[in-house]
Design an enzyme around this catalytic site. Structure first.
Site, PDB file in Angstrom:
ATOM      1  N   HIS A  25       7.058  -4.058   8.090  1.00 59.88           N
ATOM      2  CA  HIS A  25       5.999  -3.147   7.632  1.00 59.88           C
ATOM      3  C   HIS A  25       4.608  -3.799   7.636  1.00 59.88           C
ATOM      4  O   HIS A  25       3.708  -3.317   6.949  1.00 59.88           O
ATOM      5  CB  HIS A  25       6.323  -2.575   6.247  1.00 59.88           C
ATOM      6  CG  HIS A  25       7.459  -1.588   6.288  1.00 59.88           C
ATOM      7  ND1 HIS A  25       7.267  -0.229   6.219  1.00 59.88           N
ATOM      8  CD2 HIS A  25       8.795  -1.769   6.435  1.00 59.88           C
ATOM      9  CE1 HIS A  25       8.442   0.376   6.298  1.00 59.88           C
ATOM     10  NE2 HIS A  25       9.382  -0.535   6.434  1.00 59.88           N
ATOM     11  N   THR A  26       4.455  -4.863   8.354  1.00 59.78           N
ATOM     12  CA  THR A  26       3.136  -5.512   8.401  1.00 59.78           C
ATOM     13  C   THR A  26       2.264  -4.955   9.518  1.00 59.78           C
ATOM     14  O   THR A  26       1.045  -5.110   9.479  1.00 59.78           O
ATOM     15  CB  THR A  26       3.272  -7.029   8.608  1.00 59.78           C
ATOM     16  OG1 THR A  26       4.221  -7.240   9.640  1.00 59.78           O
ATOM     17  CG2 THR A  26       3.729  -7.729   7.358  1.00 59.78           C
ATOM     18  N   ASP A  27       2.880  -4.303  10.519  1.00 61.36           N
ATOM     19  CA  ASP A  27       2.073  -3.910  11.698  1.00 61.36           C
ATOM     20  C   ASP A  27       0.958  -2.926  11.330  1.00 61.36           C
ATOM     21  O   ASP A  27      -0.183  -3.080  11.747  1.00 61.36           O
ATOM     22  CB  ASP A  27       2.934  -3.419  12.873  1.00 61.36           C
ATOM     23  CG  ASP A  27       3.824  -2.223  12.581  1.00 61.36           C
ATOM     24  OD1 ASP A  27       3.963  -1.838  11.395  1.00 61.36           O
ATOM     25  OD2 ASP A  27       4.386  -1.673  13.549  1.00 61.36           O
ATOM     26  N   GLY A 112      18.687   5.982  15.674  1.00 63.87           N
ATOM     27  CA  GLY A 112      18.623   5.919  14.198  1.00 63.87           C
ATOM     28  C   GLY A 112      19.067   4.583  13.640  1.00 63.87           C
ATOM     29  O   GLY A 112      19.332   4.450  12.449  1.00 63.87           O
ATOM     30  N   GLY A 114      17.305   1.704  13.924  1.00 64.32           N
ATOM     31  CA  GLY A 114      16.195   0.778  13.674  1.00 64.32           C
ATOM     32  C   GLY A 114      15.939  -0.154  14.846  1.00 64.32           C
ATOM     33  O   GLY A 114      15.251  -1.162  14.714  1.00 64.32           O
ATOM     34  N   SER A 116      14.650   1.058  17.597  1.00 62.44           N
ATOM     35  CA  SER A 116      13.510   1.705  18.219  1.00 62.44           C
ATOM     36  C   SER A 116      13.780   2.346  19.572  1.00 62.44           C
ATOM     37  O   SER A 116      13.103   2.072  20.571  1.00 62.44           O
ATOM     38  CB  SER A 116      12.335   0.733  18.312  1.00 62.44           C
ATOM     39  OG  SER A 116      11.178   1.500  18.323  1.00 62.44           O
ATOM     40  N   GLU A 150       3.919   9.338  19.121  1.00 66.75           N
ATOM     41  CA  GLU A 150       4.856   9.399  17.984  1.00 66.75           C
ATOM     42  C   GLU A 150       4.129   9.898  16.725  1.00 66.75           C
ATOM     43  O   GLU A 150       4.626  10.757  16.006  1.00 66.75           O
ATOM     44  CB  GLU A 150       5.469   8.013  17.749  1.00 66.75           C
ATOM     45  CG  GLU A 150       6.541   8.039  16.684  1.00 66.75           C
ATOM     46  CD  GLU A 150       7.568   6.926  16.840  1.00 66.75           C
ATOM     47  OE1 GLU A 150       7.703   6.362  17.951  1.00 66.75           O
ATOM     48  OE2 GLU A 150       8.232   6.621  15.846  1.00 66.75           O
ATOM     49  N   ASP A 162       6.645  -1.556  17.764  1.00 64.63           N
ATOM     50  CA  ASP A 162       7.806  -1.211  18.595  1.00 64.63           C
ATOM     51  C   ASP A 162       7.385  -0.982  20.044  1.00 64.63           C
ATOM     52  O   ASP A 162       8.043  -1.434  20.981  1.00 64.63           O
ATOM     53  CB  ASP A 162       8.487   0.058  18.060  1.00 64.63           C
ATOM     54  CG  ASP A 162       8.951  -0.110  16.628  1.00 64.63           C
ATOM     55  OD1 ASP A 162       8.995  -1.258  16.146  1.00 64.63           O
ATOM     56  OD2 ASP A 162       9.261   0.907  15.989  1.00 64.63           O
ATOM     57  N   TYR A 212       8.320   6.189   4.601  1.00 68.42           N
ATOM     58  CA  TYR A 212       7.558   5.318   5.515  1.00 68.42           C
ATOM     59  C   TYR A 212       6.065   5.686   5.438  1.00 68.42           C
ATOM     60  O   TYR A 212       5.204   4.833   5.247  1.00 68.42           O
ATOM     61  CB  TYR A 212       8.080   5.479   6.956  1.00 68.42           C
ATOM     62  CG  TYR A 212       7.412   4.536   7.930  1.00 68.42           C
ATOM     63  CD1 TYR A 212       7.976   3.300   8.232  1.00 68.42           C
ATOM     64  CD2 TYR A 212       6.195   4.860   8.527  1.00 68.42           C
ATOM     65  CE1 TYR A 212       7.352   2.420   9.103  1.00 68.42           C
ATOM     66  CE2 TYR A 212       5.562   3.996   9.391  1.00 68.42           C
ATOM     67  CZ  TYR A 212       6.151   2.777   9.688  1.00 68.42           C
ATOM     68  OH  TYR A 212       5.518   1.909  10.550  1.00 68.42           O
TER      69      TYR A 212
HETATM   70  C1  GLA Z   1       9.331   1.089  12.303  1.00 71.13           C
HETATM   71  C2  GLA Z   1       7.931   1.385  12.849  1.00 71.13           C
HETATM   72  C3  GLA Z   1       7.174   0.095  13.139  1.00 71.13           C
HETATM   73  C4  GLA Z   1       7.213  -0.857  11.949  1.00 71.13           C
HETATM   74  C5  GLA Z   1       8.626  -0.993  11.416  1.00 71.13           C
HETATM   75  C6  GLA Z   1       8.693  -1.774  10.118  1.00 71.13           C
HETATM   76  O1  GLA Z   1      10.121   0.478  13.279  1.00 71.13           O
HETATM   77  O2  GLA Z   1       8.013   2.136  14.035  1.00 71.13           O
HETATM   78  O3  GLA Z   1       5.848   0.395  13.508  1.00 71.13           O
HETATM   79  O4  GLA Z   1       6.314  -0.469  10.949  1.00 71.13           O
HETATM   80  O5  GLA Z   1       9.246   0.251  11.169  1.00 71.13           O
HETATM   81  O6  GLA Z   1       8.386  -3.102  10.325  1.00 71.13           O
END
Ligand code: GLA
Length: 376
Positions: A25-27, A112, A114, A116, A150, A162, A212
């Site tokens: 969650h840093t992006d 689903g 994670g 991506s 997105e 991602d 989110y």
């Molecule tokens: C999802 C989002 C990314 C990122 C991650 C958490 O994958 O698409 O942009 O924020 O969660 O790190």
């Protein structure tokens, strides 16, 4: 759909899913992340169909198709279509050079989980259309338009990680991406005899997309309150622990905890990148565990299934790092595990997970791979 009969593509593209070792969650807080593409892909077969504006898309996984006119791109009720429609819409904001095309998709990225699949879908299509119609879009433009697709067509206010990882990755390297400057450094991923093992909880709690977006807003709120005193603060990237401490009683309690996690995570990613360069894998793994604790306790995006898997791994010396990955509330954990221990660990964790949740665990050995590319 008629498009798949005798389908002879003009080009074939493969677009990968990704893992992210650290930087949860840093992006979208202008921080750092450490992802790489993996050997799970969506394959796109594409050809022009000589119409001015009719696009025919077939998904082999869903065995579903749809057709759309480029003159009438709008949000659909069907989720997967929106990734495609979003990309078409965003490309149209940049150029009028795309015309009708046919596209057949197939994927081995679990949805689903994670990993991506959404970024792989957006970026693969954008990359393919760029080639097919000679749009001359740069890789960075492909990444940015895919993220916007997105955001605008699915409402998920994802960051850029991602898409960046899907397009820019290089085999056997991780990307240390600075999400503020959008510059990156490749770090060799030499972790033998360790391997990357993903444990897929096979749950996707309904909170995922709403929470989110809420986290994103909470971080923005935190940065905005801090910027009243420190006007140079544009995002949590610009806040350090000393400044944050001043706001401990000023920020709402939950926002303080979100900010604290993000600020600590910024340092952790940089420390992890150094540990990787110096081949200090155990230190690297400890930082992953610390990230998980922060994501679970302070950022509150984990769930019982993810917490269970990370906790369980701690009893195995062969697992040197584990954390939840991606947006949270389900999906996968990423684990660094000694190759000799994989089969024993998989057997035990699968059994324990099933006993606890009555859900089958899926396991995926992921190999760091190159980014979106044309294949023969
Ligand atoms: C999802 C989002 C990314 C990122 C991650 C958490 O994958 O698409 O942009 O924020 O969660 O790190």
């Amino acid at each position: 759909m008629s498009v798949i009969k005798n389908f002879i593509p003009q080009i074939t593209i493969q677009s990968p899913g990704r893992v992210n070792f650290i930087g949860g969650h840093t992006d979208y807080n202008d921080g750092f992340v450490l992802p790489t593409a993996i050997d799970k892909n969506i394959i796109f077969k594409l050809k022009k169909n000589n119409s001015d504006n009719i696009c025919n898309i077939y998904s082999a996984n869903y065995d579903m198709s749809f057709s759309i006119s480029l003159e009438n791109i709008k949000v659909s009720d069907i989720t997967w279509e929106n990734y495609i429609l979003g990309v078409l819409h965003e490309i149209q904001q940049l150029t009028d050079k795309i015309k009708g095309f046919d596209c057949v998709l197939s994927s081995d990225i679990p949805i689903g989980s994670g990993i991506s699949s959404s970024a792989a879908l957006e970026c693969g299509l954008a990359y393919g259309l760029n080639e097919l119609f000679n749009l001359n879009l740069t890789k960075l433009t492909i990444i940015e338009l895919s993220q916007k697709a997105e955001n605008n067509f699915t409402g998920a206010m994802c960051g850029i990680m991602d898409q960046y990882a899907s397009v820019m990755s290089k085999k056997n390297k991780v990307i240390l991406l600075d999400c503020q400057s959008l510059t990156h450094e490749y770090i060799p991923l030499e972790i033998k005899p360790y391997k990357i093992l993903l444990l897929n909880t096979n749950v996707s709690h309904s909170l995922a997309s709403s929470e989110y977006n809420t986290r994103r807003k909470e971080c923005e709120k935190g940065a905005s309150i801090i910027s009243e005193k420190y006007p140079k603060v544009n995002s949590l990237r610009d806040v350090n622990e000393t400044i944050l401490a001043e706001f401990k009683t000023i920020l709402p309690e939950n926002i303080y905890r979100r900010c604290k996690y993000i600020i600590e995570e910024k340092t952790r990613v940089l420390d992890a990148a150094e540990a990787l360069k110096e081949n200090k894998l155990k230190d690297f793994g400890k930082l992953m565990y610390a990230t998980h604790i922060g994501l679970s306790n302070e950022y509150e995006v984990s769930c019982a299934e993810l917490d269970f898997l990370v906790e369980y791994s701690k009893d195995f010396d062969a697992v040197i790092g584990s954390r939840m990955m991606g947006g949270g509330f389900g999906g996968c954990t990423i684990n660094i595990i000694h190759e000799d221990a994989i089969s024993d660990f998989v057997e035990k964790v699968s059994k324990a997970y099933f006993e606890k949740f009555n859900i089958k665990l899926d396991t995926i050995e992921a190999n760091p791979s190159g980014g979106t590319s044309i294949i023969e």
